[in-house]
Write a protein that holds these residues in place. Structure first.
Motif, mmCIF file in Angstrom:
data_model
loop_
_atom_site.group_PDB
_atom_site.id
_atom_site.type_symbol
_atom_site.label_atom_id
_atom_site.label_comp_id
_atom_site.label_asym_id
_atom_site.label_seq_id
_atom_site.Cartn_x
_atom_site.Cartn_y
_atom_site.Cartn_z
ATOM 1 N N ASP A 132 0.821 -1.231 0.000
ATOM 2 C CA ASP A 132 0.000 0.000 0.000
ATOM 3 C C ASP A 132 0.849 1.273 0.000
ATOM 4 O O ASP A 132 0.372 2.340 -0.338
ATOM 5 C CB ASP A 132 -0.926 -0.009 1.226
ATOM 6 N N THR A 162 -1.647 -3.708 6.864
ATOM 7 C CA THR A 162 -2.512 -2.657 7.405
ATOM 8 C C THR A 162 -3.827 -2.521 6.634
ATOM 9 O O THR A 162 -4.864 -2.306 7.248
ATOM 10 C CB THR A 162 -1.794 -1.284 7.472
ATOM 11 N N GLY A 186 10.705 -4.491 11.748
ATOM 12 C CA GLY A 186 10.024 -3.382 11.084
ATOM 13 C C GLY A 186 9.336 -3.739 9.773
ATOM 14 O O GLY A 186 8.671 -2.902 9.168
ATOM 15 N N LYS A 189 5.852 -7.948 10.877
ATOM 16 C CA LYS A 189 5.485 -9.281 11.399
ATOM 17 C C LYS A 189 4.367 -9.179 12.437
ATOM 18 O O LYS A 189 3.367 -9.891 12.349
ATOM 19 C CB LYS A 189 6.710 -9.982 12.008
ATOM 20 N N SER A 190 4.552 -8.284 13.417
ATOM 21 C CA SER A 190 3.532 -8.156 14.469
ATOM 22 C C SER A 190 2.220 -7.669 13.883
ATOM 23 O O SER A 190 1.142 -8.147 14.253
ATOM 24 C CB SER A 190 3.971 -7.161 15.544
ATOM 25 N N THR A 191 2.298 -6.698 12.966
ATOM 26 C CA THR A 191 1.089 -6.158 12.348
ATOM 27 C C THR A 191 0.347 -7.249 11.577
ATOM 28 O O THR A 191 -0.877 -7.347 11.643
ATOM 29 C CB THR A 191 1.448 -4.981 11.404
HETATM 30 P P1 GDP Z 1 7.885 -6.125 13.021
HETATM 31 O O1 GDP Z 1 9.085 -5.536 13.690
HETATM 32 O O2 GDP Z 1 8.282 -6.972 11.859
HETATM 33 O O3 GDP Z 1 6.968 -6.839 13.953
HETATM 34 O O4 GDP Z 1 7.077 -4.890 12.387
HETATM 35 P P2 GDP Z 1 5.760 -4.172 12.934
HETATM 36 O O5 GDP Z 1 4.570 -5.032 12.759
HETATM 37 O O6 GDP Z 1 6.013 -3.615 14.284
HETATM 38 O O7 GDP Z 1 5.613 -2.991 11.862
HETATM 39 C C1 GDP Z 1 6.544 -1.929 11.777
HETATM 40 C C2 GDP Z 1 5.817 -0.685 11.259
HETATM 41 O O8 GDP Z 1 5.352 -0.901 9.932
HETATM 42 C C3 GDP Z 1 4.588 -0.325 12.088
HETATM 43 O O9 GDP Z 1 4.537 1.074 12.194
HETATM 44 C C4 GDP Z 1 3.436 -0.838 11.240
HETATM 45 O O10 GDP Z 1 2.257 -0.102 11.433
HETATM 46 C C5 GDP Z 1 3.973 -0.647 9.846
HETATM 47 N N1 GDP Z 1 3.386 -1.587 8.883
HETATM 48 C C6 GDP Z 1 3.365 -2.929 8.969
HETATM 49 N N2 GDP Z 1 2.755 -3.474 7.901
HETATM 50 C C7 GDP Z 1 2.380 -2.448 7.122
HETATM 51 C C8 GDP Z 1 1.708 -2.360 5.859
HETATM 52 O O11 GDP Z 1 1.330 -3.350 5.211
HETATM 53 N N3 GDP Z 1 1.512 -1.105 5.368
HETATM 54 C C9 GDP Z 1 1.907 0.011 6.018
HETATM 55 N N4 GDP Z 1 1.661 1.196 5.462
HETATM 56 N N5 GDP Z 1 2.547 -0.034 7.194
HETATM 57 C C10 GDP Z 1 2.781 -1.253 7.747
#
Ligand code: GDP
Ligand code: ZN
Length: 315
Positions: A132, A162, A186, A189-191
């Motif tokens: 996106d 998202t 970042g 993964k968590s999202t």
């Molecule tokens: P992790 O460290 O792999 O668990 O990553 P997070 O899930 O914490 O995501 C890191 C950042 O990327 C957060 O601010 C999320 O909101 C953002 N994010 C994750 N997936 C997406 C996505 O598909 N689109 C957008 N625009 N932001 C995303």
């Protein structure tokens, strides 16, 4: 009784039986699976047999046997003992999250990950996340990268954790399987896990916070049942797999497109560098093998790219 290890605290193991009951189990004495030297004899994902012990109206179990693992991933401790810790076992597949930017995921990282996963016999699916946010040009880059990996047999899906784009496809692939998620910090993964199963939100959030503060607490892998027929192994703070020791001649076997051509190389121990009549080099020159894949291969053989060393993958 038999069951699967869902959680481990080091001395107690939470085992789930086929009829869905959880038991706290221990092991007695020295207990080692033949041939594997590790600091932990039993890991999350292990299928075990145990005997019930009832004391004061509480049932606990004593583990008596582990079923042979179909695969397992390890972490080598960085201290001098170089002991291996088994993080998890019996993993059906891992979803590797890739982003083009924020953060960038380099092909060398993807390829090193795939080689390790191949060596561990773990199927990998590539998820190109955050579509996106991408410009037309970046989306073309995603398409190009996906075509490289699709051509050599890896399923690739463009997703947005998202907006929910293609999350249904991810869920469908997860059904009936033991799943893991990996990728740089970042990448989302968590999202993504939260989009798949909102009730797991709290745990993943807590882990992210912990890591952003740079804490180095020992975190254990844990298995979670989802609301649909799927299981996730959560491996806090681990973005890749542990190191695999391989011989030079072996590395090419974990590049599926090289392996497929190996029989056509003149020398059966060909490492596809300077040998004459090498089918891999010929395919490279004919553009049938991606140059970025070959470059990653050379880097792995040289072993000089400290940044991508698999044993440095802990976040
Ligand atoms: P992790 O460290 O792999 O668990 O990553 P997070 O899930 O914490 O995501 C890191 C950042 O990327 C957060 O601010 C999320 O909101 C953002 N994010 C994750 N997936 C997406 C996505 O598909 N689109 C957008 N625009 N932001 C995303
Ligand atoms: Zn060759």
């Amino acid at each position: 009784m038999t069951g699967t290890v869902y959680k481990s605290t080091g001395s107690w193991y939470t085992v789930k039986t086929l009829n869905g009951k959880f038991y706290e189990c221990r092991i007695k004495g020295r207990f080692r699976l033949d041939g594997i030297k590790s600091t932990n004899p039993i890991a999350v994902g292990d299928k075990v047999e145990f005997e019930l012990e009832t004391k004061n109206n509480t049932d606990t179990g004593v583990i008596t046997r582990i079923e042979e693992r179909t695969n397992y991933i390890v972490r080598k401790s960085v201290n001098l003992s170089k002991q291996t810790h088994i993080i998890a076992s019996n993993i059906d597949q891992v979803f590797l999250l890739v982003t083009i930017d924020n953060p960038p995921t380099f092909t060398t990282f993807i390829d090193r990950f795939l080689v390790t996963a191949e060596a561990y016999s773990i199927k990998t699916i590539l998820l190109f996340n955050k579509v996106d946010t991408y410009s037309e040009d970046t989306l073309l880059e995603v398409k190009y990268l996906a075509s490289i990996y699709r051509d050599i047999g890896y399923e690739c899906i463009g997703i947005s954790a998202t907006t929910g784009k293609n999350i249904d496809k991810v869920k469908a692939l997860m059904e009936g399987k033991v799943n893991m998620f990996a990728g740089h910090s970042g990448v989302g993964k968590s999202t993504l896990v939260n989009a798949i199963e909102p009730s797991l939100d709290l745990k993943t959030k807590a882990i992210s916070t912990q890591h952003s503060q740079g804490q180095h607490t020992t975190t254990f892998a844990e298995m979670f049942d989802l609301s649909f027929d799927a299981v996730i192994i959560d491996t806090p703070g681990i973005k890749g797999f542990g190191v695999v020791d391989m011989e030079k001649e072996e590395v090419g076997d974990y590049f599926p497109e090289f392996f497929a051509l190996k029989q056509d190389c003149k020398f059966n121990n060909c490492i596809h560098i300077k040998e004459p009549k090498c089918a891999v080099k010929e395919a490279l020159e004919a553009n049938e093998i991606s140059y970025s894949r070959y470059k990653s291969y050379l880097q792995i053989l040289e072993g000089e790219d400290e940044h991508y060393r698999t044993d440095n993958w802990d976040e």
